[in-house]
Design an enzyme around this catalytic site. Structure first.
Site, short mmCIF file in Angstrom:
data_model
loop_
_atom_site.label_atom_id
_atom_site.label_comp_id
_atom_site.label_asym_id
_atom_site.label_seq_id
_atom_site.Cartn_x
_atom_site.Cartn_y
_atom_site.Cartn_z
N ASP A 133 5.75 -22.61 17.53
CA ASP A 133 5.62 -21.16 17.45
C ASP A 133 5.61 -20.53 18.83
O ASP A 133 6.16 -19.44 19.05
CB ASP A 133 4.33 -20.81 16.69
CG ASP A 133 4.44 -19.51 15.92
OD1 ASP A 133 5.47 -18.83 16.04
OD2 ASP A 133 3.49 -19.17 15.20
N LYS B 250 -0.28 -17.88 20.66
CA LYS B 250 1.14 -17.75 21.03
C LYS B 250 1.55 -16.29 21.15
O LYS B 250 2.42 -15.95 21.96
CB LYS B 250 2.01 -18.51 20.04
CG LYS B 250 1.95 -17.99 18.60
CD LYS B 250 3.04 -17.00 18.27
CE LYS B 250 2.91 -16.46 16.86
NZ LYS B 250 4.01 -15.55 16.50
N GLY C 215 3.70 -21.02 11.71
CA GLY C 215 4.79 -21.76 12.33
C GLY C 215 5.82 -20.83 12.94
O GLY C 215 5.70 -19.60 12.91
N ARG D 261 0.82 -1.21 0.00
CA ARG D 261 0.00 0.00 0.00
C ARG D 261 0.86 1.27 0.00
O ARG D 261 0.44 2.33 -0.49
CB ARG D 261 -0.92 -0.01 1.24
CG ARG D 261 -2.06 0.98 1.17
CD ARG D 261 -2.98 0.85 2.36
NE ARG D 261 -3.62 -0.44 2.44
CZ ARG D 261 -4.71 -0.80 1.74
NH1 ARG D 261 -5.25 0.06 0.88
NH2 ARG D 261 -5.24 -1.99 1.89
N ALA E 148 10.75 -13.17 10.50
CA ALA E 148 10.85 -12.75 9.11
C ALA E 148 12.28 -12.53 8.63
O ALA E 148 12.64 -12.99 7.55
CB ALA E 148 10.00 -11.50 8.88
N THR F 209 8.34 -17.67 20.01
CA THR F 209 7.84 -16.32 20.27
C THR F 209 8.04 -15.89 21.71
O THR F 209 8.14 -14.70 21.99
CB THR F 209 6.34 -16.25 19.89
OG1 THR F 209 6.16 -16.81 18.60
CG2 THR F 209 5.85 -14.82 19.87
N VAL G 58 3.51 -4.30 13.63
CA VAL G 58 2.31 -4.65 14.40
C VAL G 58 2.62 -5.81 15.34
O VAL G 58 3.20 -6.81 14.93
CB VAL G 58 1.16 -5.05 13.45
CG1 VAL G 58 -0.06 -5.52 14.23
CG2 VAL G 58 0.79 -3.88 12.55
#
Length: 332
Positions: A244, A191, A136, A35, A140, A248, A279
């Site tokens: 996950d 998670k 999973g 965007r 990134a 995390t 986010v």
């Protein structure tokens, strides 16, 4: 089904960009929709996403566009927008996708307004079309750099799942097939909430024992909610559930865990969010998860505590004391 060569990705945040890098590494041609005009210019010009994934070079097989029509010839669409924006995004793009083109949900969360899982949101907007879920233990930047990662790819159509695996998979990005869409999504949503709780514990100096307790009892909450929604236990013990959760709750690379650490150290939620571009899905998933649990009559004390701290003005110290004063009970 036939092999998939052209992949479209909706959402050029860190995760969408990392998936583009993985797909290009697997030999696919990737069209990445963003965007933000500066993101499009950065990807096409500097060959990096300087805003959301700086310092990681992107393959020439990836092109970015701000026009949805550019995804029109894609043979597979990955939906990598934030969970709370997925409904609006799917509605915006539905007219640009051939109804036979499969959609892969890559967002993790529960819709705040409806309590719906992401697959329920997409089906409500786009109808009965081929659908899969990718979830999973992945950060990134590591996926984008080609470091080894494994994920759950859930599809009720086994042939579709195999085709997506062949399109995205490689030596360092390894999808494991499942047909449990619900389980793959419940793990990914809860998670994030548990990672905030674990971060608060570490930020308050409560120690590693407390983190382990939160992860384990948080996993119990995850399992209870998943089974009540019709998921399978083995899915929760797999990559999209336990895997996950472990990742995390264990690293400040996690947006949700680092947010919890900052809260535990006394920073306000408003200040933390104002300083971030990315986010933390657990912030909006927490009240949605709590509401879903109440609808299913499932006890979720840690999720409820996180929601109370984030959205109801609850004092962190009082909330921790209340959790520690709960009656003793059998573990299982």
């Amino acid at each position: 089904m036939t092999s998939i060569e052209r992949i479209g990705i909706v959402g050029a945040g860190a995760w969408g960009t990392a998936l583009a890098a993985a797909a290009a590494r697997a030999g696919r041609t990737v069209t990445l929709w963003a965007r933000e005009d500066d993101v499009v210019a950065s990807i096409n010009g500097a060959r990096e996403n300087a805003r959301f994934l700086p310092g990681i070079p992107l393959d020439d097989a990836i092109t970015a566009h701000s026009d949805a029509a550019a995804l029109g010839d894609a043979e597979l669409i990955l939906l990598a927008t934030p969970a709370q924006h997925l409904r609006a995004t799917a509605a915006e793009f539905s007219d640009h996708f051939n109804s036979a083109v499969p959609l892969v949900i890559c967002a993790k969360g529960v819709e705040l307004e409806s309590g719906a899982l992401m697959s329920e949101v997409v089906r409500d907007v786009t109808g009965d079309r081929p659908l899969a879920v990718l979830s999973g233990p992945t950060f990134a930047p590591e996926v984008a750099r080609g470091l080894p990662s494994a994920v759950t790819l859930a599809s009720e159509d086994h042939a579709l799942g195999e085709a997506i695996t062949a399109a995205l998979g490689g030596p360092t990005f390894r999808p494991y097939l499942s047909d449990d869409l619900i389980g793959a999504q419940i793990g990914g949503a809860l998670k994030n909430v548990m990672a905030i709780a674990a971060g608060i514990a570490i930020g308050r100096g409560l120690g590693e024992n407390a983190r382990a307790a939160i992860m384990t009892r948080g996993f119990a909450e995850m399992v209870r909610l998943a089974l009540a929604k019709g998921a399978r236990l083995e899915t929760m013990a797999g990559l999209s559930g336990l895997g996950d959760l472990v990742l995390t709750c264990s690293s400040t690379q996690s947006r949700n865990f680092s947010l919890g650490v900052a809260l535990g150290q006394g920073e306000s939620l408003a200040d933390i969010l104002a300083a971030r571009e990315s986010v933390a899905e657990g912030v909006t998933s927490a009240p949605a998860v709590v509401a879903l649990g109440k609808n299913l009559a499932i006890d979720l004390p840690i999720a409820e505590a996180v929601d109370a701290v984030l959205h109801q003005g609850a004092d962190i110290g009082d909330t921790i004391a209340a959790l520690l004063s709960r009656p003793f009970r059998p573990e299982f």
